[in-house]
Design an enzyme around this catalytic site. Structure first.
Site, PDB file in Angstrom:
ATOM      1  N   GLU A  30      -5.936   1.423  -4.399  1.00 47.09           N
ATOM      2  CA  GLU A  30      -5.119   0.878  -3.321  1.00 47.09           C
ATOM      3  C   GLU A  30      -4.445  -0.420  -3.768  1.00 47.09           C
ATOM      4  O   GLU A  30      -4.856  -1.063  -4.738  1.00 47.09           O
ATOM      5  CB  GLU A  30      -5.972   0.573  -2.089  1.00 47.09           C
ATOM      6  CG  GLU A  30      -7.011  -0.513  -2.346  1.00 47.09           C
ATOM      7  CD  GLU A  30      -7.765  -0.948  -1.106  1.00 47.09           C
ATOM      8  OE1 GLU A  30      -7.379  -0.544   0.004  1.00 47.09           O
ATOM      9  OE2 GLU A  30      -8.747  -1.708  -1.259  1.00 47.09           O
ATOM     10  N   CYS A  90       0.820  -1.220   0.000  1.00 46.51           N
ATOM     11  CA  CYS A  90       0.000   0.000   0.000  1.00 46.51           C
ATOM     12  C   CYS A  90       0.854   1.270   0.000  1.00 46.51           C
ATOM     13  O   CYS A  90       0.616   2.202  -0.780  1.00 46.51           O
ATOM     14  CB  CYS A  90      -0.957  -0.014   1.186  1.00 46.51           C
ATOM     15  SG  CYS A  90      -0.156  -0.051   2.809  1.00 46.51           S
ATOM     16  N   HIS A 109      -2.669   0.952   6.965  1.00 48.82           N
ATOM     17  CA  HIS A 109      -3.001   0.891   5.548  1.00 48.82           C
ATOM     18  C   HIS A 109      -3.218   2.303   5.015  1.00 48.82           C
ATOM     19  O   HIS A 109      -3.639   3.211   5.742  1.00 48.82           O
ATOM     20  CB  HIS A 109      -4.268   0.058   5.324  1.00 48.82           C
ATOM     21  CG  HIS A 109      -4.592  -0.179   3.878  1.00 48.82           C
ATOM     22  ND1 HIS A 109      -3.717  -0.769   3.005  1.00 48.82           N
ATOM     23  CD2 HIS A 109      -5.710   0.125   3.144  1.00 48.82           C
ATOM     24  CE1 HIS A 109      -4.272  -0.847   1.810  1.00 48.82           C
ATOM     25  NE2 HIS A 109      -5.481  -0.293   1.866  1.00 48.82           N
TER      26      HIS A 109
END
Length: 429
Positions: free
Chosen positions: A403, A341, A391
């Site tokens: 993402e 990420c 994240h």
């Protein structure tokens, strides 16, 4: 002002009161990230177990094939041993018959020798009683002249020598028969030894055959058990995947509900703002994004479909992942080339000349924090558990984001997830 206040009140009532056009239904279940992760781990463990059992079953089946070949070889060895035993028994029976026949012949020869020996003994005894070595005197009674006497004497001598020659021949025959009898007995003993050896070889071959058949049966039982275990674990895997799919579907439904709720709230806020701004002069608004924001967004979107690799990604593009000693290793991320990420954010913002650290916690501190209600295209969104960021994604506007989600997935565009989301977006540009 009074009409404006009434409209705002109606909007607020529409959001809270079921049955009005603007109301949204109650929220559906929203599984936590921990529940989703636990479900994925359970599915992953079941998949690993299925793979392990499949490998073990393949090995068991290979061993079963090998044992089948051994059984066939053992059966052929046993068949050969039975044939060899039958031949040895036949040879033994023939040798026994030969030995018995030789014994009978030797006995007959001995009897004939004994009979001739007795005749010779009587002849010799009669000759000595008459005082002559040529036989009884009565043999000369009636001789007409001396020549006749000589002829009869010669005849008796020939008879005696003939008797002795016959006796010698019979003795030689007896010796020969005795020798044959001895050879026959030796052959019989050798045949008996071979018969015993063949019988033992037969028993050994049959024992080996029985052992091979038993080993094959045991291995076949193990293979059947492995097949049953594999079927059971495959059922568990299907159940785990179904569970994860259900949780993800619930999460998706919750996100759709949340997006609908936000759109309704935005519509209500816009209506309220429009009613209150009718008496105020219009004020220009700043553009939501600039050229650099579009560069960042386009770079992120250009990597759609690239596989997830924990620790992967830099300012130049996807890189090989690294080991984490856990879930990422189980997916083989260290052998993949892709993004995680924060690596995707590094690559996206590098296009606008912004350098970011490869850690979502530091990226949360890299720009200006704005409330989620004010987030706009190009902002970074973060998720946290227990106050710790874990994240990051790039907001695209319209409730969508791009993402690199988790091991085993790919870079994707999806709806914004509000479960566990940090209270602020981070604006770098």
């Amino acid at each position: 002002m009074r009409g404006t206040g009434a409209l705002a009140m109606l909007v607020a009532l529409g959001l809270a009161t079921p049955g009005l056009g603007l109301a949204v239904p109650p929220p559906p279940p929203n599984p936590s990230d921990a529940e989703l992760q636990a479900g994925r781990q359970q599915s992953q463990q079941a998949a690993g177990r299925v793979g392990e059992l499949a490998n073990r079953l393949a090995e068991a089946e290979a061993e079963l094939i090998d044992l089948q070949a051994r059984v066939e070889v053992s059966m052929e060895d046993a068949n050969k041993a039975r044939v060899d035993l039958k031949r040895a028994e036949g040879a033994y029976a023939e040798a026994r018959r030969t030995a018995e026949a030789a014994g009978v012949e030797a006995n007959v020869a001995g009897q004939r020798i004994e009979q001739h020996r007795q005749r010779l003994d009587r002849f010799v005894a009669g000759s000595y009683r008459q005082g002559s070595q040529i036989g009884s005197a009565t043999a000369f009674v009636g001789s007409r002249d001396p020549q006749d006497v000589l002829d009869r004497a010669l005849f008796l001598d020939v008879i005696s020598r003939s008797e002795l020659d016959v006796l010698d021949d019979l003795e030689r025959a007896r010796v020969e028969k005795v020798n044959k009898d001895s050879l026959a007995r030796a052959a019989l003993e050798e045949a008996e030894a071979k018969r015993r050896a063949a019988d033992e070889a037969r028993r050994a071959a049959e024992r080996a055959e029985q052992a091979a058949v038993a080993a094959q049966a045991t291995q076949a039982g193990q293979a059947r058990q492995l097949e049953a275990d594999q079927a059971r674990v495959e059922a568990q895997l299907a159940e785990a995947r179904s569970h994860v799919s259900g949780l993800e579907q619930q999460r998706g439904q919750y996100q759709d509900w949340l997006a609908a709720k936000e759109r309704e709230e935005a519509a209500a806020a816009a209506a309220a703002a429009q009613s209150t701004s009718s008496s105020a002069p219009a004020r220009p608004t700043a553009p939501a994004s600039g050229r650099s924001v579009e560069v960042v967004v386009n770079r992120a979107l250009s990597q759609l479909g690239v596989q997830y690799a924990w620790g992967g990604g830099n300012s130049r593009g996807p890189t090989r992942g690294i080991r984490d000693g856990g879930v990422a290793d189980s997916y083989g991320d260290y052998a993949k080339v892709g993004f995680d990420c924060s690596g995707l954010m590094i690559y996206a913002f590098a296009g606008a000349g912004v350098s970011l650290d490869h850690y979502s916690g530091y990226q949360y501190q890299s720009g200006r924090r704005v409330p989620l209600s004010q987030m706009r295209r190009g902002d970074m969104l973060f998720w946290q558990t227990g106050g710790r960021v874990h994240h990051v994604a790039l907001y695209l506007g319209g409730g969508r984001m791009v993402e690199a989600p988790y091991s085993g997935s790919q870079v994707r565009v999806t709806s914004v997830r509000y479960g566990g989301i940090a209270p602020y977006a981070v604006r770098v540009l």
